[in-house]
Structure formats: structure tokens, C-alpha cells
Design an enzyme around this catalytic site. Structure first.
Site, PDB file in Angstrom:
ATOM      1  N   ASP A  63       0.774  -1.136   0.072  1.00 32.91           N
ATOM      2  CA  ASP A  63      -0.086  -0.133  -0.005  1.00 32.91           C
ATOM      3  C   ASP A  63       0.846   1.226   0.021  1.00 32.91           C
ATOM      4  O   ASP A  63       1.629   1.553   0.987  1.00 32.91           O
ATOM      5  CB  ASP A  63      -0.775  -0.106   1.364  1.00 32.91           C
ATOM      6  CG  ASP A  63      -1.716   1.218   1.128  1.00 32.91           C
ATOM      7  OD1 ASP A  63      -1.502   2.220   0.556  1.00 32.91           O
ATOM      8  OD2 ASP A  63      -2.698   1.117   2.086  1.00 32.91           O
ATOM      9  N   TYR A 154      -9.804  14.840  -6.060  1.00 31.34           N
ATOM     10  CA  TYR A 154      -8.837  14.202  -7.037  1.00 31.34           C
ATOM     11  C   TYR A 154      -8.135  15.367  -7.745  1.00 31.34           C
ATOM     12  O   TYR A 154      -6.928  15.243  -8.161  1.00 31.34           O
ATOM     13  CB  TYR A 154      -9.679  13.311  -8.128  1.00 31.34           C
ATOM     14  CG  TYR A 154      -9.001  12.455  -9.188  1.00 31.34           C
ATOM     15  CD1 TYR A 154      -8.302  11.488  -8.896  1.00 31.34           C
ATOM     16  CD2 TYR A 154      -9.075  13.089 -10.460  1.00 31.34           C
ATOM     17  CE1 TYR A 154      -7.560  10.604  -9.749  1.00 31.34           C
ATOM     18  CE2 TYR A 154      -8.410  12.140 -11.423  1.00 31.34           C
ATOM     19  CZ  TYR A 154      -7.800  11.041 -11.195  1.00 31.34           C
ATOM     20  OH  TYR A 154      -7.150  10.419 -12.141  1.00 31.34           O
ATOM     21  N   LYS A 158      -4.236  15.686  -8.008  1.00 27.56           N
ATOM     22  CA  LYS A 158      -3.736  15.895  -9.350  1.00 27.56           C
ATOM     23  C   LYS A 158      -2.940  17.076  -9.826  1.00 27.56           C
ATOM     24  O   LYS A 158      -1.805  17.015 -10.376  1.00 27.56           O
ATOM     25  CB  LYS A 158      -4.623  15.274 -10.435  1.00 27.56           C
ATOM     26  CG  LYS A 158      -5.128  13.706 -10.374  1.00 27.56           C
ATOM     27  CD  LYS A 158      -3.865  12.922 -10.405  1.00 27.56           C
ATOM     28  CE  LYS A 158      -4.113  11.422 -10.642  1.00 27.56           C
ATOM     29  NZ  LYS A 158      -3.193  10.438 -10.367  1.00 27.56           N
TER      30      LYS A 158
HETATM   31  N1  LIG Z   1      -8.216   6.203 -16.500  1.00 30.65           N
HETATM   32  C1  LIG Z   1      -8.198   7.509 -16.783  1.00 30.65           C
HETATM   33  O1  LIG Z   1      -8.855   8.138 -17.656  1.00 30.65           O
HETATM   34  C2  LIG Z   1      -7.022   8.272 -16.110  1.00 30.65           C
HETATM   35  C3  LIG Z   1      -6.940   9.550 -16.455  1.00 30.65           C
HETATM   36  C4  LIG Z   1      -6.283  10.573 -15.856  1.00 30.65           C
HETATM   37  C5  LIG Z   1      -5.348   9.905 -14.772  1.00 30.65           C
HETATM   38  N2  LIG Z   1      -5.369   8.742 -14.411  1.00 30.65           N
HETATM   39  C6  LIG Z   1      -4.461   8.293 -13.441  1.00 30.65           C
HETATM   40  O2  LIG Z   1      -3.709   7.257 -13.864  1.00 30.65           O
HETATM   41  C7  LIG Z   1      -3.249   6.207 -12.825  1.00 30.65           C
HETATM   42  C8  LIG Z   1      -3.900   4.890 -13.056  1.00 30.65           C
HETATM   43  O3  LIG Z   1      -5.101   4.916 -13.609  1.00 30.65           O
HETATM   44  P1  LIG Z   1      -5.745   3.561 -14.033  1.00 30.65           P
HETATM   45  O4  LIG Z   1      -6.805   4.130 -14.947  1.00 30.65           O
HETATM   46  O5  LIG Z   1      -5.202   2.740 -14.641  1.00 30.65           O
HETATM   47  O6  LIG Z   1      -6.595   3.024 -12.820  1.00 30.65           O
HETATM   48  P2  LIG Z   1      -7.006   1.510 -12.269  1.00 30.65           P
HETATM   49  O7  LIG Z   1      -8.022   1.700 -11.352  1.00 30.65           O
HETATM   50  O8  LIG Z   1      -7.294   0.679 -13.484  1.00 30.65           O
HETATM   51  O9  LIG Z   1      -5.668   0.854 -11.458  1.00 30.65           O
HETATM   52  C9  LIG Z   1      -5.209   1.552 -10.324  1.00 30.65           C
HETATM   53  C10 LIG Z   1      -4.334   0.590  -9.681  1.00 30.65           C
HETATM   54  O10 LIG Z   1      -3.735   1.366  -8.531  1.00 30.65           O
HETATM   55  C11 LIG Z   1      -3.839   0.378  -7.466  1.00 30.65           C
HETATM   56  N3  LIG Z   1      -3.819   1.031  -6.310  1.00 30.65           N
HETATM   57  C12 LIG Z   1      -4.976   1.792  -5.858  1.00 30.65           C
HETATM   58  N4  LIG Z   1      -4.276   2.265  -4.430  1.00 30.65           N
HETATM   59  C13 LIG Z   1      -3.315   1.586  -4.309  1.00 30.65           C
HETATM   60  C14 LIG Z   1      -2.363   1.789  -2.928  1.00 30.65           C
HETATM   61  N5  LIG Z   1      -2.797   2.604  -1.977  1.00 30.65           N
HETATM   62  N6  LIG Z   1      -1.053   1.342  -3.393  1.00 30.65           N
HETATM   63  C15 LIG Z   1      -0.922   0.514  -4.301  1.00 30.65           C
HETATM   64  N7  LIG Z   1      -1.588   0.401  -5.273  1.00 30.65           N
HETATM   65  C16 LIG Z   1      -2.888   1.067  -5.258  1.00 30.65           C
HETATM   66  C17 LIG Z   1      -5.025  -0.531  -7.558  1.00 30.65           C
HETATM   67  O11 LIG Z   1      -5.168  -1.636  -7.032  1.00 30.65           O
HETATM   68  C18 LIG Z   1      -5.212  -0.523  -9.215  1.00 30.65           C
HETATM   69  O12 LIG Z   1      -4.622  -1.865  -9.810  1.00 30.65           O
HETATM   70  C19 LIG Z   1      -4.012   6.809 -11.557  1.00 30.65           C
HETATM   71  O13 LIG Z   1      -3.098   7.679 -10.960  1.00 30.65           O
HETATM   72  C20 LIG Z   1      -5.003   7.613 -12.124  1.00 30.65           C
HETATM   73  O14 LIG Z   1      -5.499   8.435 -11.270  1.00 30.65           O
HETATM   74  C21 LIG Z   1      -6.320   7.746 -15.000  1.00 30.65           C
END
Ligand SMILES: NC(=O)c1ccc[n+]([C@@H]2O[C@H](COP(=O)([O-])OP(=O)(O)OC[C@H]3O[C@@H](n4cnc5c(N)ncnc54)[C@H](O)[C@@H]3O)[C@@H](O)[C@H]2O)c1
Length: 253
Positions: A63, A154, A158
Site C-alpha cells: 500500500d 482528485y 492531481k
Molecule cells: N483512466 C483514466 O482515464 C485516467 C485519467 C487520468 C489519470 N489517471 C491516473 O492514472 C493512474 C492509473 O489509472 P488507471 O485508470 O489505470 O486506474 P485503475 O483503477 O485501472 O488502476 C489503478 C491501480 O492502482 C492500484 N492502487 C490503488 N491504491 C493503491 C495503493 N494504496 N497502493 C498500491 N496500489 C494501489 C489499484 O489496485 C489498481 O491496480 C491513476 O493515478 C489515475 O488517477 C487515469
């Protein structure tokens, strides 16, 4: 570079989505990759994808918001893969709500995973980068940093990632360490699928509606972000630091 001095990369939140695609991409670039997520077992699929392609990967349960777990995870990575000189702070969660309905717990969870997590991971890894005289840190920001209804927690986290990135760039530059942020727009992952469900839309319909608002007329895929991270973490990007790259299929501001 021989396999014995292969660079070690850590990707947080790499069990799925953007983190998984990034881990696979960095392994294809020749990095040994620590695939880190909350649950070690959940990292198996990403690790298997990397090893099946002939790469090196290690599943690490941690975590990122927990100081002791982060210290133990980085110590294990040093022991089993080698000293990490590339770090991608990608782990993330959503706890969306309008301000008047947002709980303190939802505020704190988002701050802790994104900001505290990136701080703890960067602090634990920077020593190895400074020792090596080389390092690459990439932090995941978001188009939401510019403001997004229902995401006051968020958006603040960010936007915080961007200030964090620029400060790392200033502090660590003299040690050969760069820090940059990638700010994705809409990327098709479990995170955006969960948002579709929350607003009561099918994911396909949700993606199609989003695509109409994006200049390139499609939503992003995790590989679109992995490509940008691969650039920033490459040896050739040593003069690019403290930057925020919006990867969103068009300009946002
Ligand atoms: N998907 C989008 O459209 C998008 C857009 C902008 C930014 N992001 C950012 O990109 C990153 C990845 O997003 P995603 O869409 O792949 O999300 P996702 O939910 O598919 O994957 C996120 C991963 O982070 C892990 N996680 C969560 N809390 C955690 C912790 N405390 N310790 C370790 N691991 C942890 C989860 O278990 C999951 O596997 C994030 O930071 C998200 O905010 C995503």
C-alpha cells in the site's frame, strides 16, 4: 548495457490499467520491473505477460500510502531485482462526489494514495538514484488537475502531483535525476469503467460520448500513456525535467 547492470524500474498500481501497460512497456525497453500493487497476487498477470515476452519482473504487494510497507517493499526490490533508478508513481483511486456530499474519509483516501504515496515512494527510491547518479521519476497527474466537477479531492491531488514533480526536478536535477508528470485525459481502464457505472451508463456508450469531445475522436488506451512514460524514463530524455505532458488526444488549456 549488460543484463547485470540492467536498470530497475518500479511501477506502482501496476496490476491493471495504465500501470500494467507501463510495466509491460518498460520491460520491453529492457528494464527489470517491480510490478507493485496493493495485492501481490493481483500483480501475477502483469508479471506473466512480461516474463512470457522474455523480460524480468517481480510482483510486490504494497500500500503506497503506508510508510512501513513502502520502506519494506523498496528494500525487497533492492534485494531481489537491484537498486531502482526509475519510478512511476501511478497508483490511484477515485472517491468522486460533489463538495457538499464529500466525506472527510473520501478526501483523505485520495490525498493519501496519490500525494502521500508518491512522496513515500519517491523518498524511498531517490537514495538509489542519487547513489547511481541517474534517475527518472514520472508521476501520473490528470486532465482533472485543471478542475472537474465532482472531483474536488482528485483534482487537488492531481494538481498537487504537478507541484510535487516540479520540486523534485529542482531538488534532484544535480544528481542526474529528472522528474516529469504525465496528465492523461480519458483512458479506457477499470477506473473509467467504474465511473460509467456510477453515472448509470454502459461503458461502450460512455466511451463513445467521451470520444465526441476529444479532437482525435477516440478515447485513450493504457498504451498511449505507457508510450509517454517510456519517453520520459529513457536515457535520451535527460534534459527534459519538471514538465507536465497532457496526453489527451488534444489540447486542454
Ligand atoms: N483512466 C483514466 O482515464 C485516467 C485519467 C487520468 C489519470 N489517471 C491516473 O492514472 C493512474 C492509473 O489509472 P488507471 O485508470 O489505470 O486506474 P485503475 O483503477 O485501472 O488502476 C489503478 C491501480 O492502482 C492500484 N492502487 C490503488 N491504491 C493503491 C495503493 N494504496 N497502493 C498500491 N496500489 C494501489 C489499484 O489496485 C489498481 O491496480 C491513476 O493515478 C489515475 O488517477 C487515469
Amino acid at each position: 548495457m549488460s543484463t547485470t547492470d540492467q536498470r530497475v524500474a518500479v511501477v506502482t498500481g501496476a496490476a491493471r490499467g495504465i500501470g500494467a501497460a507501463t510495466a509491460v512497456r518498460l520491460a520491453a525497453e529492457g528494464r527489470a520491473v517491480a510490478v507493485l500493487d496493493l495485492d501481490e497476487a493481483a500483480c501475477k498477470e502483469t508479471v506473466e505477460k512480461i516474463t512470457a515476452a522474455g523480460g524480468t519482473a517481480l510482483a510486490v504487494g504494497c500500500d503506497v500510502s503506508d510508510e512501513a510497507q513502502v520502506e519494506a517493499a523498496v528494500a525487497r526490490i533492492v534485494q531481489e531485482l537491484g537498486a531502482p533508478t526509475i519510478l512511476v508513481n501511478n497508483a490511484g483511486v477515485l472517491r468522486d462526489n460533489l463538495l457538499f456530499k464529500m466525506s472527510v474519509s473520501d478526501w483523505d483516501t485520495v490525498m493519501n494514495v496519490h500525494l502521500r504515496g508518491a512522496f513515500l515512494m519517491s523518498r524511498a527510491c531517490q537514495k538509489h538514484m542519487v547513489d547511481a547518479g541517474f534517475g527518472r521519476i514520472v508521476n501520473l497527474s490528470s486532465s482533472s488537475a485543471l478542475g472537474n466537477r465532482g472531483q474536488v479531492n482528485y483534482a487537488a491531488a492531481k494538481a498537487g502531483m504537478q507541484g510535487f514533480t516540479k520540486t523534485l526536478a529542482k531538488e534532484l536535477g544535480k544528481f542526474g535525476v529528472t522528474a516529469n508528470a504525465v496528465a492523461p485525459g480519458f483512458i479506457a481502464t477499470d477506473m473509467t469503467a467504474a465511473t460509467a457505472e456510477r453515472v448509470g451508463m454502459g461503458f461502450e456508450e460512455f466511451k463513445a460520448a467521451a470520444a465526441t469531445q476529444i479532437p482525435v475522436q477516440r478515447v485513450g488506451e493504457p498504451e498511449d500513456i505507457a508510450n509517454a512514460v517510456a519517453f520520459f524514463t529513457g536515457d535520451a530524455a535527460g534534459f527534459v525535467s519538471g514538465q507536465v505532458l497532457y496526453v489527451a488526444g488534444g489540447p486542454l488549456n
